[in-house]
Scaffold this active site. Structure first.
Site, short mmCIF file in Angstrom:
data_model
loop_
_atom_site.label_atom_id
_atom_site.label_comp_id
_atom_site.label_asym_id
_atom_site.label_seq_id
_atom_site.Cartn_x
_atom_site.Cartn_y
_atom_site.Cartn_z
CD GLU A 4 38.28 12.84 59.22
OE1 GLU A 4 39.24 12.92 58.45
OE2 GLU A 4 37.26 12.15 58.99
CD GLU A 15 36.51 9.55 54.63
OE1 GLU A 15 35.99 9.74 55.73
OE2 GLU A 15 37.69 9.87 54.38
O1 3PY Z 1 41.61 8.25 57.45
C1 3PY Z 1 40.39 8.24 57.72
O2 3PY Z 1 39.88 7.29 58.34
C2 3PY Z 1 39.56 9.34 57.31
O3 3PY Z 1 38.42 9.43 57.71
C3 3PY Z 1 40.14 10.37 56.40
O4 3PY Z 1 39.23 11.40 56.15
#
Ligand code: 3PY
EC number: 5.3.1.22
Length: 255
Positions: free
Chosen positions: A137, A235
């Protein structure tokens, strides 16, 4: 495409317990959930709630978090991957999230990139043995994660390509990408086969889709055109009761 509630934030104001948040997600008509760290979660109870509801757990995060760009941390990182893969198996998680760690200003960017690719190859081999993929990510460095090494989707996709394993894919978080000034149509063009998971939140504020300035009809249209059929992780930080924010998000995303 289907929605996955990040129960780190969604249903948190309404329910103290994570199993209760899974039941709340089910009651709200969601097929999947995800969360961040796993050591602070009651994994047996989480697994039971998933089994009872039929809700999927799309992802959790490799911990403890260690740097990919610092070889001195690689042994601990690989141990964390091993432990997290075992935990993911027990919890029934479909993928594990990895971030890069912080930039080392004394080392060239190119060298740090190569160091990260090297250790990701070893981590992908562990993921293959466990049968659970890793997703890398990129995180924004403008609002939440100043100093993070990997803050670019294009570079993350380069890393995934260089590792060359089906057990490592990119986590494309539309929030982080937008904050970094990227355009999804441009950064994903021709490379979407390298993406394993998608997350969303609006900009600014990281609240529910529909609360900010992102053109979600266009963003979701891009994912559709690219043939995405997987989970879209919600999220976001709810600005109000979770169910109300979910209604806003669903209307904005048409999902
Ligand atoms: O820590 C963050 O900002 C995230 O997007 C974790 O997935």
């Amino acid at each position: 495409m289907y929605l996955a509630a990040c129960i780190e934030w969604l249903f948190a104001a309404e329910h103290q317990s994570f199993p209760d948040r899974i039941h709340a997600a089910k009651a709200a008509g969601l097929k999947a959930v995800e969360f961040h760290l796993w050591r602070d979660k009651p994994l047996d109870d989480v697994r039971r709630a998933l089994d009872e509801t039929g809700v999927r757990l799309t992802s959790m995060v490799v911990e403890p978090r260690r740097s990919l760009v610092d070889p001195a941390q690689h042994d601990e990182f690989l141990a964390a991957v091993r432990d997290s893969l075992q935990a993911a198996k027990e919890a029934g998680a479909q993928a594990l999230v990895v971030a890069s760690g912080f930039t080392r200003p004394e080392v060239s960017r190119q060298e740090q990139h190569a160091i990260a690719v090297g250790v990701l190859k070893r981590a992908a081999a562990l993921a293959e043995q466990a049968g659970i993929p890793l997703v890398l990510e990129p995180l924004n460095t403008r609002v939440e994660h100043p100093g993070m090494f990997l803050d670019s989707t294009a570079e993350g996709l380069d890393m995934v390509e260089e590792v060359g394993s089906p057990n490592l894919r990119l986590l494309y978080d539309m929030y982080h990408s937008t904050v970094m000034g990227e355009d999804p149509a441009q950064v994903l063009a021709g490379r979407f086969h390298l993406v394993g998971h998608v997350q969303v939140a609006d900009v600014p504020g990281r609240h529910q889709p529909g609360s900010g300035t992102v053109d979600w009809a266009r963003y979701i249209g891009i994912l559709r055109e690219l043939g995405y059929t997987g989970a879209v992780g919600l999220e976001y930080k709810p600005q109000g009761p979770t169910l109300e924010t979910l209604a806003t998000a669903r209307a904005a995303l048409s999902l």
